[in-house]
Design a protein around this motif. Sequence first.
Motif, PDB file in Angstrom:
ATOM      1  N   ALA A  89       6.051  15.003  34.357  1.00 26.57           N
ATOM      2  CA  ALA A  89       5.880  14.486  32.997  1.00 26.57           C
ATOM      3  C   ALA A  89       6.848  15.086  31.990  1.00 26.57           C
ATOM      4  CB  ALA A  89       4.439  14.738  32.527  1.00 26.57           C
ATOM      5  N   SER A  90       7.797  15.910  32.453  1.00 25.09           N
ATOM      6  CA  SER A  90       8.780  16.553  31.567  1.00 25.09           C
ATOM      7  C   SER A  90       8.096  17.345  30.451  1.00 25.09           C
ATOM      8  CB  SER A  90       9.728  15.508  30.973  1.00 25.09           C
ATOM      9  OG  SER A  90      10.382  14.764  31.980  1.00 25.09           O
ATOM     10  N   ILE A  91       6.963  17.960  30.792  1.00 28.99           N
ATOM     11  CA  ILE A  91       6.261  18.829  29.845  1.00 28.99           C
ATOM     12  C   ILE A  91       6.753  20.250  30.063  1.00 28.99           C
ATOM     13  CG2 ILE A  91       4.015  19.723  29.110  1.00 28.99           C
ATOM     14  CD1 ILE A  91       2.763  17.124  30.113  1.00 28.99           C
ATOM     15  N   PRO A  92       7.394  20.884  29.072  1.00 28.26           N
ATOM     16  CA  PRO A  92       7.955  22.221  29.268  1.00 28.26           C
ATOM     17  C   PRO A  92       6.875  23.282  29.442  1.00 28.26           C
ATOM     18  CG  PRO A  92       8.144  21.561  26.972  1.00 28.26           C
ATOM     19  CD  PRO A  92       7.644  20.361  27.720  1.00 28.26           C
ATOM     20  N   GLU A  93       7.273  24.410  30.029  1.00 24.44           N
ATOM     21  CA  GLU A  93       6.318  25.458  30.363  1.00 24.44           C
ATOM     22  C   GLU A  93       5.559  25.979  29.148  1.00 24.44           C
ATOM     23  OE1 GLU A  93       6.201  29.940  32.353  1.00 24.44           O
ATOM     24  OE2 GLU A  93       7.939  28.629  32.712  1.00 24.44           O
ATOM     25  N   ASN A  94       6.232  26.120  28.010  1.00 27.37           N
ATOM     26  CA  ASN A  94       5.553  26.672  26.835  1.00 27.37           C
ATOM     27  C   ASN A  94       4.404  25.789  26.366  1.00 27.37           C
ATOM     28  OD1 ASN A  94       7.638  24.779  25.922  1.00 27.37           O
ATOM     29  ND2 ASN A  94       7.104  25.425  23.858  1.00 27.37           N
ATOM     30  N   ILE A  95       4.508  24.488  26.611  1.00 24.64           N
ATOM     31  CA  ILE A  95       3.404  23.576  26.276  1.00 24.64           C
ATOM     32  C   ILE A  95       2.383  23.538  27.412  1.00 24.64           C
ATOM     33  CG2 ILE A  95       2.775  21.173  25.813  1.00 24.64           C
ATOM     34  CD1 ILE A  95       5.391  20.826  24.351  1.00 24.64           C
ATOM     35  N   ALA A  96       2.862  23.503  28.657  1.00 22.90           N
ATOM     36  CA  ALA A  96       1.968  23.428  29.808  1.00 22.90           C
ATOM     37  C   ALA A  96       1.023  24.621  29.861  1.00 22.90           C
ATOM     38  CB  ALA A  96       2.774  23.338  31.098  1.00 22.90           C
ATOM     39  N   ARG A  97       1.491  25.785  29.440  1.00 26.31           N
ATOM     40  CA  ARG A  97       0.646  26.985  29.474  1.00 26.31           C
ATOM     41  C   ARG A  97      -0.520  26.916  28.494  1.00 26.31           C
ATOM     42  NH1 ARG A  97       1.731  31.198  32.499  1.00 26.31           N
ATOM     43  NH2 ARG A  97       3.755  31.322  33.549  1.00 26.31           N
TER      44      ARG A  97
ATOM     45  N   GLU B 208       0.166  28.152  38.230  1.00 24.53           N
ATOM     46  CA  GLU B 208       1.566  28.098  38.644  1.00 24.53           C
ATOM     47  C   GLU B 208       1.917  26.693  39.128  1.00 24.53           C
ATOM     48  OE1 GLU B 208       4.351  30.058  42.200  1.00 24.53           O
ATOM     49  OE2 GLU B 208       2.276  30.685  41.927  1.00 24.53           O
ATOM     50  N   CYS B 209       1.030  26.102  39.927  1.00 26.78           N
ATOM     51  CA  CYS B 209       1.225  24.748  40.419  1.00 26.78           C
ATOM     52  C   CYS B 209       1.248  23.751  39.268  1.00 26.78           C
ATOM     53  CB  CYS B 209       0.111  24.394  41.407  1.00 26.78           C
ATOM     54  SG  CYS B 209       0.152  22.698  42.027  1.00 26.78           S
ATOM     55  N   LEU B 210       0.329  23.911  38.326  1.00 23.67           N
ATOM     56  CA  LEU B 210       0.241  22.992  37.193  1.00 23.67           C
ATOM     57  C   LEU B 210       1.524  23.018  36.367  1.00 23.67           C
ATOM     58  CD1 LEU B 210      -1.535  21.036  35.524  1.00 23.67           C
ATOM     59  CD2 LEU B 210      -2.196  23.015  34.157  1.00 23.67           C
ATOM     60  N   ILE B 211       2.026  24.203  36.074  1.00 26.63           N
ATOM     61  CA  ILE B 211       3.245  24.325  35.269  1.00 26.63           C
ATOM     62  C   ILE B 211       4.409  23.628  35.969  1.00 26.63           C
ATOM     63  CG2 ILE B 211       4.951  25.986  34.424  1.00 26.63           C
ATOM     64  CD1 ILE B 211       2.571  27.900  33.920  1.00 26.63           C
ATOM     65  N   ARG B 212       4.517  23.818  37.276  1.00 22.00           N
ATOM     66  CA  ARG B 212       5.574  23.160  38.048  1.00 22.00           C
ATOM     67  C   ARG B 212       5.447  21.651  37.999  1.00 22.00           C
ATOM     68  NH1 ARG B 212       5.140  21.361  43.033  1.00 22.00           N
ATOM     69  NH2 ARG B 212       3.350  22.680  43.571  1.00 22.00           N
ATOM     70  N   GLU B 213       4.216  21.155  38.221  1.00 19.25           N
ATOM     71  CA  GLU B 213       3.998  19.715  38.240  1.00 19.25           C
ATOM     72  C   GLU B 213       4.195  19.092  36.854  1.00 19.25           C
ATOM     73  OE1 GLU B 213       3.652  17.835  40.756  1.00 19.25           O
ATOM     74  OE2 GLU B 213       3.115  19.186  42.386  1.00 19.25           O
ATOM     75  N   CYS B 214       3.842  19.818  35.800  1.00 21.48           N
ATOM     76  CA  CYS B 214       4.031  19.301  34.440  1.00 21.48           C
ATOM     77  C   CYS B 214       5.502  18.992  34.181  1.00 21.48           C
ATOM     78  CB  CYS B 214       3.529  20.323  33.410  1.00 21.48           C
ATOM     79  SG  CYS B 214       1.744  20.276  33.114  1.00 21.48           S
TER      80      CYS B 214
END
Length: 318
Positions: free
Chosen positions: A198-206, A188-194
């Motif tokens: 770095a403007s990395i959307p959730e679908n990629i961050a996951r 959850e933290c990683l997705i938020r920080e991405c």
Amino acid sequence: MARKTTLDLVNECDNFPYRYDDVKTYDHAVSAYYSFKLNGCPSTLGYVTPNIAGRLPLDKHWSVDHVNHTLMFQPQNASTLEQRNAILAEYLQQVRQQHVFKVLDGWRDELYPIYGPNRELILSMERSASALFGVVTYGVHMTAYVASDSEGGMKIWAPRRAETKQTYPGMMDNTVAGGLSTGEEPLECLIRECEEEASIPENIARQAKACGTLTYFHIRDARAGGETELCQPECQYVYDLKLPSDFVPKPGDDEAIDFRLLSIAEVQEALADGKFKPNCALLLVEFLIRHGFLTPEGEPDYIDIVSRLHRKMEFPLR
């Protein structure tokens, strides 16, 4: 400036003495600190420098034993976690307003968890105050990479920290990194920080792959901002993310100046030149080992380095 070996990078980040290296040196180092304790909890929760223990304003909720080097938080009439946290939060705000410690100038309005001997949550503390008390903090660090490009070979996305950052301004960082707040899970933290960094959307961050943890015990220097010699034991949840070759991370906040796509040789050069923030350098060393770029054949200190990536902490963990 002399170029750093890989072991130098490890020593710079994990720089609290080890007892098995030299018992006298370790015991002397530990005896110089005050043990931070919570009334009713048998464990030492962190190490506090004598300078901090001596300057900390005291009220009915605190006591200091200068003979046994103990700093005790003893919240009065607090029978619940919420009550303890409320007393601690009010106290730290007062200390901040009195401008006692420079490190509190970086106040974040984020709560970090502190755990007891049975992995139970026993306190939540303002992030910027955690180093004052030397408690274990938790975070996520992710290395985003491109597997190959037209020139061949793996490349890593590395940001440069803004010059306005209170901590380690202008140094290079991991692609995404952030602290784990109370109640927050690592992914959850990683997705938020991405998204934020770095403007990395959730679908990629996951799609990030969990790769274990890194533990080290760092003693802060002037680059960290505020008081020096503060204890900073940390546990980092490590992630890798393979990005499409046409995806370019972009700063989503004021944390980074830009992102650069570096070859492995360029990363190793920057590491040797001391351009990376100390814990980010350690994370990259671990990445290079896992991906086979740092091998026993090419690294004389390989066994020592690998063993130092997972330090056994003196304090309770999550």
